[in-house]
Design a protein around this motif. Sequence first.
Motif, mmCIF file in Angstrom:
data_model
loop_
_atom_site.group_PDB
_atom_site.id
_atom_site.type_symbol
_atom_site.label_atom_id
_atom_site.label_comp_id
_atom_site.label_asym_id
_atom_site.label_seq_id
_atom_site.Cartn_x
_atom_site.Cartn_y
_atom_site.Cartn_z
ATOM 1 N N GLN A 273 0.673 -1.292 -0.243
ATOM 2 C CA GLN A 273 0.136 0.315 -0.302
ATOM 3 C C GLN A 273 1.079 1.193 -0.125
ATOM 4 O O GLN A 273 0.601 1.885 -0.517
ATOM 5 N N SER A 277 0.805 4.115 -3.181
ATOM 6 C CA SER A 277 0.878 5.420 -2.828
ATOM 7 C C SER A 277 1.833 6.424 -3.588
ATOM 8 O O SER A 277 1.718 7.014 -3.686
ATOM 9 N N ALA A 278 3.332 5.097 -2.596
ATOM 10 C CA ALA A 278 4.444 6.079 -3.157
ATOM 11 C C ALA A 278 4.533 6.532 -4.535
ATOM 12 O O ALA A 278 5.094 7.806 -5.184
ATOM 13 N N THR A 280 3.035 8.098 -6.270
ATOM 14 C CA THR A 280 1.976 9.076 -7.002
ATOM 15 C C THR A 280 2.391 10.709 -7.189
ATOM 16 O O THR A 280 2.332 11.336 -7.488
#
Lengths: 451, 306
Positions: A273, A277-278, A280
């Motif tokens: 997860q 998200s990283a 982005t």
Amino acid sequence: MFNNNRLRRLLRLAGCFLVILSMLAGCAGGGFGAASSPAASEQAELVWLMSTDPVKNKWQEKTVAEFGHTHPHIRIKLLNVPYEQFDQKLAALIASGNAPDIWNPNQADSGFATYLQMGALLDLSPYYENSKAEMNGLDVKMMDIYRVNGKLYGVPYISNATYFYYNKDLFDQAQLPYPPTNWDDTTWTFETMRDVARRLTLATDNPETHIYGVMHELSPNALSWAFGGDLLPADAYETGLIRKPNVVTAENTAAIRYFSELALTDGVSPSHQALSSAYTLGNPFLSGKIAMTITGGWGLRSYQSADFRWGVAAVPYHEGRQVPLYVDPWSISAATSHPDEAWEFVKFLTSPDGGAGSYMTDVGRTPAESGLLTQWYEATAAELDMDARDLKEVHEGALKYGRRADNHLIAYYPIILDTMNQSLGPVWNGTTSVEEGLADMQRNLESLHLE
Amino acid sequence: MNESRKDTVAFWLFVSPWVCGFALFSGEPLIASGLLSFTNYSLFAPPSFAGLDNYSALLNDALLAKSLKATLAYTLLAVPFHLVSTLALALLLHSAVVGQALLRTLYYLPSLVSGIAVALLWSSLMDPHSGFIHTFLSSVLGLKGPLLLQNPKSVIPSIVVMDLTSLGSTTLIFLAALQVLPAELFHAAKIDGAGRLKTLFKITLPLLSPVLLFNAVMDVISSLQVFTPAYIVTKGGPEWSSYFYVYYLFRAAFFQFDMGYASAMAWILLLLTFASICLIVALTRPFVYYENKPAASNKGGRRHVV
């Protein structure tokens, strides 16, 4: 209420409106333009479809201009489509009978096999046979990638391999030796990589200072290949279609277990997860907080913006290890009205003095043309501050252990990849076992009925 | 031409644009998709008859079950959320507050923004690094990096919250209905000493019940067809948690080019939607009050009127 006069006036007005509309439509049909530009009617117009990309767009425009100088009888119309819309737009163009003349079928998420299954690609064998002497720098093995049932459907122009990338600064800080460039070094295994990752990991409570030993950017199938496994049946790579997925095997289980453990039990890799998200913010390796990663040859260019020193090495050894080889071709539409002119353009695009050479220097990709490789080794090694012989060793090893990328060979690959990724989500997050995750993937792939 | 005939001609002239539009852009595709659902059709070759193969394949489709689960989860959460929030907003706009006229204009503005822009906006707000929601939660409540759209447990509620920017149309319907409620009932309730809550539950809501039912039905239809957040933001993930039915249908049609299968899915969705509406209408029949209907029809509804 309408009386007869008003109704008649209304109909007359509507009639006039229709006449004006048809006149305007006639003008828009190119009647004026065609009459005022007789030279244009003598030119064959070819539509070259490319995805939108700031770096590649400059090269595309330059290529169109250069080709135009030497081939005045051919006009190239460059059609740019955003990457994420590329496959849909192309499919719509093909289905509506407006296919572009030339494109790289591996350019977006769908690959060569998808367009071959559509019957959208022209057999280039007769053209190639007549031009063999001019195109002798192209590797026969690479040409064979796009030969199906004796017919040639694409001419390679780039050959991206898969490499192991590492952050030299973090290795130096930990006083660790750099990973080897020799792919046959059997001491450099995935277990060794895990140990090195442990020593490079710097666990802190602050995410800003947390250093992770390793991450990977490979598809689930490529992870299995690295361990000698394969999530897809062997015949799928020949037919382009998955008749019976073969997901639950010992090799696949070992591969997925190993890579899930890196985050879940070893703590040397960011959680799934966190990594999602990283992305982005950009490629996590570029943050300088991840010491090692495995990805395709495009990293050689995309990691150039890093504010740390980095290098390339061999992917760790494992019995039966294979890595993806991303060889991209130029193909011609089966429905083109100008096959001879389109072939002229393909020859230009694959020529070391034409598009292939400038693509290597301007865009920075690894050329498929053998005559350009020496130049590429020297230029790229200088940028990486490494010996050209070492880079050559890394690249040749990647070719030796490389196999044709699944997304180029299997039709409807984006949906297959997404099915693999989503099925393994609970495994990466530790909410289900590797065995159950793979069994779920098997069921989901079967549901796609891609046979 | 007599008057009646002229009226008929004028009528058909006026409605002909709609009739043509419907026949070409709705009727024809509807019939075509029904026929295609019995074929194998990839866009690139002529369709071939497949009988009931597409429908029988749906029965064994593991991804279909996942998509139905995600769609149902979304619908069960989104419909009540949408109804309650739009009704609350309509009640607020109906009450005499300062700047009422301005508020009544402003509330509708977000509904004018396209669904794609709204999805991108919310995606940016929920960004786990720099989004406003993340920053607010971490700086005010001390919660670290909530992964709203990356966590399978929070993705559906997060998508439901995105609905806050598209409350306009439903609120407008509620507001219009509130404005025509008979004032004498509210005066009578006031004289009888009924408080605000009692008035709301005993007068306003029963009188609004047909409108509530209409909005509920419309919300169920649009929720079963939810697509944009999955296509733009989540890509159906993580872990299939937002793999909505229409998103799956879209992928079957435009990624796998399996138009026959996608058409069968579309018809199944139509039947599911119809069944859902029938169920809602049947379950809510005792609670819906129609003022202009005979007393017998409002047997259940009358119980709720003061």
